[in-house]
Write a protein that holds these residues in place. Structure first.
Motif, PDB file in Angstrom:
ATOM      1  N   VAL A  21       0.871  -1.175   0.000  1.00 45.58           N
ATOM      2  CA  VAL A  21       0.000   0.000   0.000  1.00 45.58           C
ATOM      3  C   VAL A  21       0.908   1.225   0.000  1.00 45.58           C
ATOM      4  O   VAL A  21       1.897   1.266   0.729  1.00 45.58           O
ATOM      5  N   ALA A  22       0.575   2.225  -0.808  1.00 41.96           N
ATOM      6  CA  ALA A  22       1.367   3.461  -0.849  1.00 41.96           C
ATOM      7  C   ALA A  22       0.864   4.443   0.199  1.00 41.96           C
ATOM      8  O   ALA A  22      -0.335   4.523   0.470  1.00 41.96           O
ATOM      9  N   ILE A  23       1.792   5.180   0.793  1.00 42.39           N
ATOM     10  CA  ILE A  23       1.473   6.228   1.754  1.00 42.39           C
ATOM     11  C   ILE A  23       2.505   7.337   1.591  1.00 42.39           C
ATOM     12  O   ILE A  23       3.685   7.059   1.340  1.00 42.39           O
ATOM     13  N   VAL A  24       2.070   8.581   1.728  1.00 41.34           N
ATOM     14  CA  VAL A  24       2.967   9.723   1.584  1.00 41.34           C
ATOM     15  C   VAL A  24       3.156  10.369   2.946  1.00 41.34           C
ATOM     16  O   VAL A  24       2.193  10.809   3.583  1.00 41.34           O
ATOM     17  N   LEU A  25       4.414  10.400   3.393  1.00 43.05           N
ATOM     18  CA  LEU A  25       4.788  11.027   4.670  1.00 43.05           C
ATOM     19  C   LEU A  25       5.708  12.193   4.389  1.00 43.05           C
ATOM     20  O   LEU A  25       6.729  12.028   3.710  1.00 43.05           O
ATOM     21  N   ASP A  26       5.345  13.352   4.905  1.00 38.53           N
ATOM     22  CA  ASP A  26       6.165  14.550   4.726  1.00 38.53           C
ATOM     23  C   ASP A  26       6.547  14.753   3.258  1.00 38.53           C
ATOM     24  O   ASP A  26       7.679  15.091   2.934  1.00 38.53           O
ATOM     25  N   GLY A  27       5.604  14.480   2.371  1.00 38.14           N
ATOM     26  CA  GLY A  27       5.820  14.687   0.945  1.00 38.14           C
ATOM     27  C   GLY A  27       6.592  13.590   0.243  1.00 38.14           C
ATOM     28  O   GLY A  27       6.803  13.656  -0.967  1.00 38.14           O
ATOM     29  N   GLN A  28       7.006  12.564   0.964  1.00 37.45           N
ATOM     30  CA  GLN A  28       7.774  11.466   0.366  1.00 37.45           C
ATOM     31  C   GLN A  28       6.929  10.197   0.339  1.00 37.45           C
ATOM     32  O   GLN A  28       6.362   9.795   1.362  1.00 37.45           O
ATOM     33  N   ARG A  29       6.864   9.590  -0.829  1.00 35.50           N
ATOM     34  CA  ARG A  29       6.077   8.372  -1.007  1.00 35.50           C
ATOM     35  C   ARG A  29       6.812   7.169  -0.429  1.00 35.50           C
ATOM     36  O   ARG A  29       8.001   6.988  -0.641  1.00 35.50           O
TER      37      ARG A  29
END
Length: 106
Positions: free
Chosen positions: A9-17
């Motif tokens: 599953v993809a998730i974006v944290l602090d603008g980073q995938r």
């Protein structure tokens, strides 16, 4: 790109995938961290929408760690998650669903 057939599953944290997935090791850690009688109890909480923010945080951290992320729950607490808490809950639910999905199931 996240591969749903591999449980990713993809998730974006602090603008980073990032790519997250639940491995056997992270599932065992998750079960211990949540003090759940079983992972099926956790699945049931998500199916009935009785999950807590603690459940979401623990699942997302476990998934990220399964995907190779080196952070901790404390790191995630201060990170900006694209889509906010609702997106985090969706990621947590998808991680659980994909971890227990049999090949060929949609």
């Amino acid at each position: 790109m996240a591969n749903p057939y591999a449980g990713e599953v993809a998730i974006v944290l602090d603008g980073q995938r990032h790519v997250a997935k639940l491995t056997l090791g992270t599932l065992a850690e998750l079960e211990a961290a949540l003090e759940a009688g079983s992972l099926m109890e956790l699945v049931e909480r998500f199916e009935t929408r009785a999950f807590t923010t603690r459940d979401v945080l623990a699942l997302v951290v476990a998934g990220l760690r399964g995907g190779g992320w080196q952070g901790t729950a404390a790191d995630l607490r201060t990170a900006e998650i694209a889509g906010g808490p609702v997106a985090a809950a969706r990621v947590a639910a998808e991680l659980l669903a994909r971890a227990f999905q049999l090949p060929g199931e949609a």
